[in-house]
Enzyme design. Sequence first.
Site, PDB file in Angstrom:
ATOM      1  N   ASP A  33       0.849  -1.187   0.000  1.00 60.92           N
ATOM      2  CA  ASP A  33       0.000   0.000   0.000  1.00 60.92           C
ATOM      3  C   ASP A  33       0.888   1.242   0.000  1.00 60.92           C
ATOM      4  O   ASP A  33       1.897   1.309   0.696  1.00 60.92           O
ATOM      5  CB  ASP A  33      -0.913  -0.003   1.242  1.00 60.92           C
ATOM      6  CG  ASP A  33      -2.068   0.969   1.096  1.00 60.92           C
ATOM      7  OD1 ASP A  33      -3.222   0.518   0.939  1.00 60.92           O
ATOM      8  OD2 ASP A  33      -1.818   2.207   1.136  1.00 60.92           O
ATOM      9  N   ASN A  93     -12.788  -3.284   2.184  1.00 62.48           N
ATOM     10  CA  ASN A  93     -13.781  -2.215   2.290  1.00 62.48           C
ATOM     11  C   ASN A  93     -14.687  -2.301   1.069  1.00 62.48           C
ATOM     12  O   ASN A  93     -14.204  -2.370  -0.064  1.00 62.48           O
ATOM     13  CB  ASN A  93     -13.087  -0.857   2.340  1.00 62.48           C
ATOM     14  CG  ASN A  93     -12.205  -0.715   3.564  1.00 62.48           C
ATOM     15  OD1 ASN A  93     -12.571  -1.163   4.643  1.00 62.48           O
ATOM     16  ND2 ASN A  93     -11.038  -0.112   3.393  1.00 62.48           N
ATOM     17  N   HIS A 104     -11.871  -1.205  -7.409  1.00 56.91           N
ATOM     18  CA  HIS A 104     -11.393  -2.494  -7.932  1.00 56.91           C
ATOM     19  C   HIS A 104     -11.184  -3.357  -6.699  1.00 56.91           C
ATOM     20  O   HIS A 104     -10.438  -2.959  -5.785  1.00 56.91           O
ATOM     21  CB  HIS A 104     -10.082  -2.312  -8.708  1.00 56.91           C
ATOM     22  CG  HIS A 104      -9.547  -3.588  -9.310  1.00 56.91           C
ATOM     23  ND1 HIS A 104      -9.489  -3.803 -10.679  1.00 56.91           N
ATOM     24  CD2 HIS A 104      -9.066  -4.713  -8.730  1.00 56.91           C
ATOM     25  CE1 HIS A 104      -8.985  -5.011 -10.910  1.00 56.91           C
ATOM     26  NE2 HIS A 104      -8.722  -5.584  -9.736  1.00 56.91           N
ATOM     27  N   HIS A 106     -10.181  -5.353  -3.644  1.00 57.91           N
ATOM     28  CA  HIS A 106      -8.878  -5.581  -3.015  1.00 57.91           C
ATOM     29  C   HIS A 106      -9.064  -6.028  -1.582  1.00 57.91           C
ATOM     30  O   HIS A 106      -9.982  -5.596  -0.899  1.00 57.91           O
ATOM     31  CB  HIS A 106      -7.990  -4.338  -3.069  1.00 57.91           C
ATOM     32  CG  HIS A 106      -8.645  -3.075  -2.577  1.00 57.91           C
ATOM     33  ND1 HIS A 106      -9.579  -2.390  -3.322  1.00 57.91           N
ATOM     34  CD2 HIS A 106      -8.510  -2.385  -1.425  1.00 57.91           C
ATOM     35  CE1 HIS A 106      -9.982  -1.327  -2.651  1.00 57.91           C
ATOM     36  NE2 HIS A 106      -9.363  -1.296  -1.492  1.00 57.91           N
ATOM     37  N   HIS A 108      -7.010  -5.875   1.980  1.00 53.71           N
ATOM     38  CA  HIS A 108      -5.887  -5.301   2.711  1.00 53.71           C
ATOM     39  C   HIS A 108      -5.342  -6.399   3.620  1.00 53.71           C
ATOM     40  O   HIS A 108      -6.125  -7.111   4.266  1.00 53.71           O
ATOM     41  CB  HIS A 108      -6.343  -4.160   3.625  1.00 53.71           C
ATOM     42  CG  HIS A 108      -6.870  -2.950   2.926  1.00 53.71           C
ATOM     43  ND1 HIS A 108      -6.122  -1.793   2.787  1.00 53.71           N
ATOM     44  CD2 HIS A 108      -8.067  -2.696   2.346  1.00 53.71           C
ATOM     45  CE1 HIS A 108      -6.852  -0.878   2.158  1.00 53.71           C
ATOM     46  NE2 HIS A 108      -8.037  -1.397   1.874  1.00 53.71           N
TER      47      HIS A 108
HETATM   48  P1  AMP Z   1      -9.904   1.347   0.119  1.00 52.02           P
HETATM   49  O1  AMP Z   1     -10.399   2.442   1.024  1.00 52.02           O
HETATM   50  O2  AMP Z   1     -10.106   0.001   0.717  1.00 52.02           O
HETATM   51  O3  AMP Z   1     -10.450   1.469  -1.287  1.00 52.02           O
HETATM   52  O4  AMP Z   1      -8.332   1.550   0.088  1.00 52.02           O
HETATM   53  C1  AMP Z   1      -7.584   1.840  -1.053  1.00 52.02           C
HETATM   54  C2  AMP Z   1      -6.125   1.731  -0.673  1.00 52.02           C
HETATM   55  O5  AMP Z   1      -5.364   1.889  -1.844  1.00 52.02           O
HETATM   56  C3  AMP Z   1      -5.635   2.797   0.335  1.00 52.02           C
HETATM   57  O6  AMP Z   1      -5.091   2.140   1.476  1.00 52.02           O
HETATM   58  C4  AMP Z   1      -4.574   3.560  -0.458  1.00 52.02           C
HETATM   59  O7  AMP Z   1      -3.481   3.974   0.341  1.00 52.02           O
HETATM   60  C5  AMP Z   1      -4.163   2.546  -1.512  1.00 52.02           C
HETATM   61  N1  AMP Z   1      -3.605   3.100  -2.741  1.00 52.02           N
HETATM   62  C6  AMP Z   1      -4.112   4.115  -3.496  1.00 52.02           C
HETATM   63  N2  AMP Z   1      -3.319   4.338  -4.556  1.00 52.02           N
HETATM   64  C7  AMP Z   1      -2.305   3.444  -4.488  1.00 52.02           C
HETATM   65  C8  AMP Z   1      -1.166   3.161  -5.305  1.00 52.02           C
HETATM   66  N3  AMP Z   1      -0.903   3.854  -6.434  1.00 52.02           N
HETATM   67  N4  AMP Z   1      -0.338   2.169  -4.926  1.00 52.02           N
HETATM   68  C9  AMP Z   1      -0.567   1.469  -3.794  1.00 52.02           C
HETATM   69  N5  AMP Z   1      -1.625   1.672  -2.989  1.00 52.02           N
HETATM   70  C10 AMP Z   1      -2.478   2.656  -3.338  1.00 52.02           C
END
Ligand code: AMP
Length: 120
Positions: A33, A93, A104, A106, A108
Amino acid sequence: MSYDKNNVFAKILRGEIPCKKVFENKYVLSFHDINPKKKIHVLVIPKGEYTDLDHFHSEATEIEIVEFNKSVTRIVKMLKISSNENGYRMLSNIGHDGAQEVPHLHYHIFGGEKIGVLGG
Ligand code: AMP
């Protein structure tokens, strides 16, 4: 929700944005992340175009679902935070109330230190 091909993880999958890769196979990509909330904070995404877990479970193939979920265990073993070691937390989330930012699917994975109660 229809899939937005311009979301940041789609760009990572197309190689338009770099990532710090942890693991990759035909079905899955995992990377650190960009804004880690714990000592270890990695993300796991399926390579297919799925907005969230519900979309994934309704449209993905069995092999995509199995590979996505099994990859978590592969990754935590690589990171030495599996249940045989100190453990980890995994979450996804989903949607507005789940505070999903990137549309998309994911997971964590958090570890490397004691994770508090949810919200802590
Ligand atoms: P969510 O709220 O579950 O959609 O979390 C999205 C996550 O993606 C967050 O923890 C961000 O810090 C992470 N994120 C956003 N852009 C990037 C990126 N370019 N590379 C790695 N992580 C990212």
